[in-house]
Design an enzyme around this catalytic site. Structure first.
Site, PDB file in Angstrom:
ATOM      1  N   HIS A   1      38.507   2.376 -14.194  1.00 26.51           N
ATOM      2  CA  HIS A   1      39.053   1.390 -13.262  1.00 26.51           C
ATOM      3  C   HIS A   1      37.934   0.504 -12.737  1.00 26.51           C
ATOM      4  O   HIS A   1      36.798   0.934 -12.605  1.00 26.51           O
ATOM      5  CB  HIS A   1      39.822   2.046 -12.110  1.00 26.51           C
ATOM      6  CG  HIS A   1      39.050   3.018 -11.278  1.00 26.51           C
ATOM      7  ND1 HIS A   1      38.756   4.304 -11.691  1.00 26.51           N
ATOM      8  CD2 HIS A   1      38.524   2.898 -10.055  1.00 26.51           C
ATOM      9  CE1 HIS A   1      38.087   4.933 -10.741  1.00 26.51           C
ATOM     10  NE2 HIS A   1      37.923   4.095  -9.736  1.00 26.51           N
TER      11      HIS A   1
ATOM     12  N   GLN B   1      33.175   8.485  -9.458  1.00 33.77           N
ATOM     13  CA  GLN B   1      34.466   8.012  -9.958  1.00 33.77           C
ATOM     14  C   GLN B   1      35.534   8.946  -9.389  1.00 33.77           C
ATOM     15  O   GLN B   1      35.724  10.049  -9.865  1.00 33.77           O
ATOM     16  CB  GLN B   1      34.465   8.028 -11.491  1.00 33.77           C
ATOM     17  CG  GLN B   1      35.638   7.358 -12.133  1.00 33.77           C
ATOM     18  CD  GLN B   1      35.537   7.366 -13.653  1.00 33.77           C
ATOM     19  OE1 GLN B   1      34.724   8.080 -14.236  1.00 33.77           O
ATOM     20  NE2 GLN B   1      36.378   6.597 -14.297  1.00 33.77           N
TER      21      GLN B   1
END
Length: 142
Positions: free
Chosen positions: A97, A91
């Site tokens: 997201h 990430q």
């Protein structure tokens, strides 16, 4: 969170090519797309992982992700989409997201190897954002 680039994008203090913004989240073009039209969908509050997203917000957030995926297909005449999320490992920004990547048959994407590309210029990025944004359906009520 002031140090989070996605929080600053949501607040409007960092420029982005926004596709859509609504109470459940904001969608904008990835600055290093796998393919042109690669969109990131983020919740408005700073949340690091999927498990931090309150249960009450799941339908709104994933409803937005679903509508963005449909818009990427219809707005870009894509054959489909690849929708993915990392939690902590891999990430790059520690803010929840979801990637929505346009796909076409024979595009060369294999497994989780994600080559990156760039837009030719800001005008091209703005055109992609506008095409997808115009295709995003409004949220459903009820």
């Amino acid at each position: 969170m002031s140090g989070c680039v996605f929080c600053r994008i949501v607040a409007g203090s960092v420029p982005s090519f926004q596709v859509v913004g609504e109470p459940s989240g904001v969608a904008f073009l990835d600055s290093r797309p796998v393919f042109r039209g690669h969109v990131l969908v983020v919740p408005r509050p700073h949340l690091e992982t999927l498990t931090d997203l309150p249960e009450a917000d799941l339908a709104g957030y994933f409803g937005l992700v679903r509508r963005v995926a449909a818009a990427v297909e219809s707005g870009l005449d894509a054959g489909g989409t690849f929708v993915a999320m990392n939690n902590r490992v891999s990430q790059s920004v520690p803010h929840l997201h979801t990637h929505v990547v346009p796909r076409t048959k024979g595009d060369g994407l294999r497994g989780f190897f994600w080559p990156r590309t760039r837009y030719d210029d800001d005008g091209q990025a703005a055109t992609y954002a506008a095409r997808i944004g115009a295709a995003v359906a409004p949220p459903t009520r009820g």
